[in-house]
Design a protein around this motif. Structure first.
Motif, PDB file in Angstrom:
ATOM      1  N   ARG A  45     -46.192-112.887  15.146  1.00 36.96           N
ATOM      2  CA  ARG A  45     -47.362-113.653  15.616  1.00 36.96           C
ATOM      3  C   ARG A  45     -47.797-113.180  16.992  1.00 36.96           C
ATOM      4  O   ARG A  45     -48.978-113.211  17.316  1.00 36.96           O
ATOM      5  CB  ARG A  45     -47.044-115.147  15.655  1.00 36.96           C
ATOM      6  N   GLY A  46     -46.845-112.751  17.809  1.00 45.04           N
ATOM      7  CA  GLY A  46     -47.192-112.222  19.125  1.00 45.04           C
ATOM      8  C   GLY A  46     -48.040-110.968  19.009  1.00 45.04           C
ATOM      9  O   GLY A  46     -48.971-110.758  19.794  1.00 45.04           O
ATOM     10  N   ALA A  47     -47.741-110.140  18.019  1.00 48.56           N
ATOM     11  CA  ALA A  47     -48.527-108.926  17.806  1.00 48.56           C
ATOM     12  C   ALA A  47     -49.965-109.270  17.428  1.00 48.56           C
ATOM     13  O   ALA A  47     -50.914-108.701  17.977  1.00 48.56           O
ATOM     14  CB  ALA A  47     -47.885-108.059  16.715  1.00 48.56           C
ATOM     15  N   SER A  48     -50.142-110.213  16.518  1.00 48.40           N
ATOM     16  CA  SER A  48     -51.505-110.565  16.128  1.00 48.40           C
ATOM     17  C   SER A  48     -52.231-111.304  17.244  1.00 48.40           C
ATOM     18  O   SER A  48     -53.441-111.144  17.421  1.00 48.40           O
ATOM     19  CB  SER A  48     -51.524-111.360  14.822  1.00 48.40           C
ATOM     20  N   THR A  49     -51.505-112.078  18.039  1.00 45.50           N
ATOM     21  CA  THR A  49     -52.117-112.731  19.194  1.00 45.50           C
ATOM     22  C   THR A  49     -52.627-111.697  20.182  1.00 45.50           C
ATOM     23  O   THR A  49     -53.755-111.800  20.684  1.00 45.50           O
ATOM     24  CB  THR A  49     -51.116-113.675  19.886  1.00 45.50           C
ATOM     25  N   ILE A  50     -51.825-110.680  20.451  1.00 49.61           N
ATOM     26  CA  ILE A  50     -52.239-109.620  21.375  1.00 49.61           C
ATOM     27  C   ILE A  50     -53.449-108.871  20.829  1.00 49.61           C
ATOM     28  O   ILE A  50     -54.398-108.592  21.568  1.00 49.61           O
ATOM     29  CB  ILE A  50     -51.066-108.665  21.677  1.00 49.61           C
ATOM     30  N   LEU A  51     -53.433-108.545  19.543  1.00 51.53           N
ATOM     31  CA  LEU A  51     -54.589-107.854  18.958  1.00 51.53           C
ATOM     32  C   LEU A  51     -55.867-108.671  19.123  1.00 51.53           C
ATOM     33  O   LEU A  51     -56.912-108.142  19.505  1.00 51.53           O
ATOM     34  CB  LEU A  51     -54.352-107.581  17.476  1.00 51.53           C
ATOM     35  N   ASN A  52     -55.778-109.961  18.840  1.00 56.97           N
ATOM     36  CA  ASN A  52     -56.950-110.823  18.990  1.00 56.97           C
ATOM     37  C   ASN A  52     -57.374-110.961  20.442  1.00 56.97           C
ATOM     38  O   ASN A  52     -58.566-110.938  20.759  1.00 56.97           O
ATOM     39  CB  ASN A  52     -56.686-112.198  18.371  1.00 56.97           C
ATOM     40  N   PHE A  53     -56.417-111.094  21.346  1.00 53.47           N
ATOM     41  CA  PHE A  53     -56.721-111.191  22.779  1.00 53.47           C
ATOM     42  C   PHE A  53     -57.462-109.943  23.262  1.00 53.47           C
ATOM     43  O   PHE A  53     -58.492-110.036  23.933  1.00 53.47           O
ATOM     44  CB  PHE A  53     -55.427-111.388  23.580  1.00 53.47           C
ATOM     45  N   VAL A  54     -56.951-108.774  22.896  1.00 49.98           N
ATOM     46  CA  VAL A  54     -57.579-107.514  23.324  1.00 49.98           C
ATOM     47  C   VAL A  54     -58.973-107.376  22.708  1.00 49.98           C
ATOM     48  O   VAL A  54     -59.919-106.970  23.381  1.00 49.98           O
ATOM     49  CB  VAL A  54     -56.674-106.302  22.971  1.00 49.98           C
ATOM     50  N   ALA A  55     -59.122-107.751  21.454  1.00 51.91           N
ATOM     51  CA  ALA A  55     -60.422-107.660  20.799  1.00 51.91           C
ATOM     52  C   ALA A  55     -61.443-108.598  21.436  1.00 51.91           C
ATOM     53  O   ALA A  55     -62.612-108.238  21.596  1.00 51.91           O
ATOM     54  CB  ALA A  55     -60.286-107.976  19.312  1.00 51.91           C
ATOM     55  N   LEU A  56     -61.003-109.790  21.830  1.00 51.72           N
ATOM     56  CA  LEU A  56     -61.920-110.768  22.407  1.00 51.72           C
ATOM     57  C   LEU A  56     -62.230-110.520  23.883  1.00 51.72           C
ATOM     58  O   LEU A  56     -63.340-110.773  24.330  1.00 51.72           O
ATOM     59  CB  LEU A  56     -61.335-112.183  22.256  1.00 51.72           C
ATOM     60  N   HIS A  57     -61.242-110.022  24.641  1.00 51.80           N
ATOM     61  CA  HIS A  57     -61.388-109.955  26.098  1.00 51.80           C
ATOM     62  C   HIS A  57     -61.494-108.531  26.662  1.00 51.80           C
ATOM     63  O   HIS A  57     -61.837-108.380  27.837  1.00 51.80           O
ATOM     64  CB  HIS A  57     -60.239-110.701  26.768  1.00 51.80           C
ATOM     65  N   ASN A  58     -61.163-107.542  25.875  1.00 51.46           N
ATOM     66  CA  ASN A  58     -61.257-106.136  26.304  1.00 51.46           C
ATOM     67  C   ASN A  58     -60.695-105.919  27.710  1.00 51.46           C
ATOM     68  O   ASN A  58     -61.398-105.446  28.609  1.00 51.46           O
ATOM     69  CB  ASN A  58     -62.709-105.657  26.222  1.00 51.46           C
ATOM     70  N   PRO A  59     -59.423-106.227  27.927  1.00 49.43           N
ATOM     71  CA  PRO A  59     -58.843-106.101  29.263  1.00 49.43           C
ATOM     72  C   PRO A  59     -58.695-104.631  29.674  1.00 49.43           C
ATOM     73  O   PRO A  59     -58.003-103.853  29.027  1.00 49.43           O
ATOM     74  CB  PRO A  59     -57.480-106.771  29.120  1.00 49.43           C
ATOM     75  N   THR A  60     -59.359-104.260  30.741  1.00 47.37           N
ATOM     76  CA  THR A  60     -59.390-102.849  31.163  1.00 47.37           C
ATOM     77  C   THR A  60     -58.073-102.376  31.759  1.00 47.37           C
ATOM     78  O   THR A  60     -57.811-101.171  31.775  1.00 47.37           O
ATOM     79  CB  THR A  60     -60.519-102.624  32.174  1.00 47.37           C
ATOM     80  N   GLU A  61     -57.238-103.296  32.229  1.00 47.72           N
ATOM     81  CA  GLU A  61     -55.960-102.893  32.828  1.00 47.72           C
ATOM     82  C   GLU A  61     -54.897-102.569  31.784  1.00 47.72           C
ATOM     83  O   GLU A  61     -53.883-101.979  32.096  1.00 47.72           O
ATOM     84  CB  GLU A  61     -55.439-103.993  33.765  1.00 47.72           C
ATOM     85  N   VAL A  62     -55.124-102.967  30.543  1.00 46.87           N
ATOM     86  CA  VAL A  62     -54.156-102.705  29.470  1.00 46.87           C
ATOM     87  C   VAL A  62     -54.358-101.277  28.985  1.00 46.87           C
ATOM     88  O   VAL A  62     -55.427-100.901  28.529  1.00 46.87           O
ATOM     89  CB  VAL A  62     -54.320-103.709  28.304  1.00 46.87           C
ATOM     90  N   LYS A  63     -53.301-100.495  29.099  1.00 49.46           N
ATOM     91  CA  LYS A  63     -53.369 -99.084  28.716  1.00 49.46           C
ATOM     92  C   LYS A  63     -52.697 -98.793  27.383  1.00 49.46           C
ATOM     93  O   LYS A  63     -52.929 -97.748  26.785  1.00 49.46           O
ATOM     94  CB  LYS A  63     -52.738 -98.203  29.805  1.00 49.46           C
ATOM     95  N   ALA A  64     -51.834 -99.717  26.936  1.00 45.45           N
ATOM     96  CA  ALA A  64     -51.135 -99.481  25.663  1.00 45.45           C
ATOM     97  C   ALA A  64     -50.690-100.808  25.062  1.00 45.45           C
ATOM     98  O   ALA A  64     -50.498-101.793  25.772  1.00 45.45           O
ATOM     99  CB  ALA A  64     -49.924 -98.574  25.877  1.00 45.45           C
ATOM    100  N   LEU A  65     -50.544-100.809  23.743  1.00 48.35           N
ATOM    101  CA  LEU A  65     -50.010-101.943  23.008  1.00 48.35           C
ATOM    102  C   LEU A  65     -48.806-101.459  22.206  1.00 48.35           C
ATOM    103  O   LEU A  65     -48.858-100.395  21.587  1.00 48.35           O
ATOM    104  CB  LEU A  65     -51.044-102.510  22.044  1.00 48.35           C
ATOM    105  N   VAL A  66     -47.747-102.234  22.228  1.00 50.20           N
ATOM    106  CA  VAL A  66     -46.585-101.964  21.381  1.00 50.20           C
ATOM    107  C   VAL A  66     -46.445-103.195  20.496  1.00 50.20           C
ATOM    108  O   VAL A  66     -46.075-104.272  20.961  1.00 50.20           O
ATOM    109  CB  VAL A  66     -45.305-101.731  22.212  1.00 50.20           C
ATOM    110  N   LEU A  67     -46.784-103.030  19.220  1.00 51.41           N
ATOM    111  CA  LEU A  67     -46.852-104.163  18.313  1.00 51.41           C
ATOM    112  C   LEU A  67     -45.995-103.914  17.082  1.00 51.41           C
ATOM    113  O   LEU A  67     -45.956-102.807  16.560  1.00 51.41           O
ATOM    114  CB  LEU A  67     -48.306-104.400  17.880  1.00 51.41           C
ATOM    115  N   GLU A  68     -45.328-104.964  16.635  1.00 49.04           N
ATOM    116  CA  GLU A  68     -44.522-104.852  15.419  1.00 49.04           C
ATOM    117  C   GLU A  68     -44.748-106.102  14.586  1.00 49.04           C
ATOM    118  O   GLU A  68     -44.676-107.216  15.080  1.00 49.04           O
ATOM    119  CB  GLU A  68     -43.042-104.721  15.762  1.00 49.04           C
ATOM    120  N   SER A  69     -45.034-105.883  13.342  1.00 46.47           N
ATOM    121  CA  SER A  69     -45.195-106.994  12.418  1.00 46.47           C
ATOM    122  C   SER A  69     -44.353-106.703  11.186  1.00 46.47           C
ATOM    123  O   SER A  69     -44.473-105.643  10.591  1.00 46.47           O
ATOM    124  CB  SER A  69     -46.670-107.162  12.038  1.00 46.47           C
TER     125      SER A  69
END
Length: 91
Positions: A45-69
């Motif tokens: 759920r944390g992975a999907s939360t991060i994906l949705n957060f990045v899609a909605l807010h487009n945070p410029t300081e985030v350079k990478a995502l490490v996601l596992e589902s």
């Protein structure tokens, strides 16, 4: 289930991540840390939360995502659980 802490569509989780992200950036700026390169890490759920957060807010300081589902679909969850429940014989 505490409905104030979680939601099926993850609105609460996304809002909490957004708050924590903004607070973290404020703390960095207060400590004169400029242009941070952040990596967000999430599992399930944390992975999907991060994906949705990045899609909605487009945070410029985030350079990478490490996601596992662990599952990619409801069908794969059912395929995984059937033998564990002794129901593999069902079509």
């Amino acid at each position: 289930v505490n409905r104030h802490e979680t939601s099926m569509a993850q609105d609460n989780e996304i809002a909490r991540l957004s708050f924590a992200y903004t607070h973290f950036l404020t703390t960095l700026k207060e400590n004169n840390i400029q242009n941070p390169n952040l990596v967000l890490v999430g599992l399930s759920r944390g992975a999907s939360t991060i994906l949705n957060f990045v899609a909605l807010h487009n945070p410029t300081e985030v350079k990478a995502l490490v996601l596992e589902s662990p599952f990619d679909s409801v069908a794969s969850i059912i395929d995984y659980m059937m033998p564990k429940l002794g129901l593999k014989w069902l079509p």
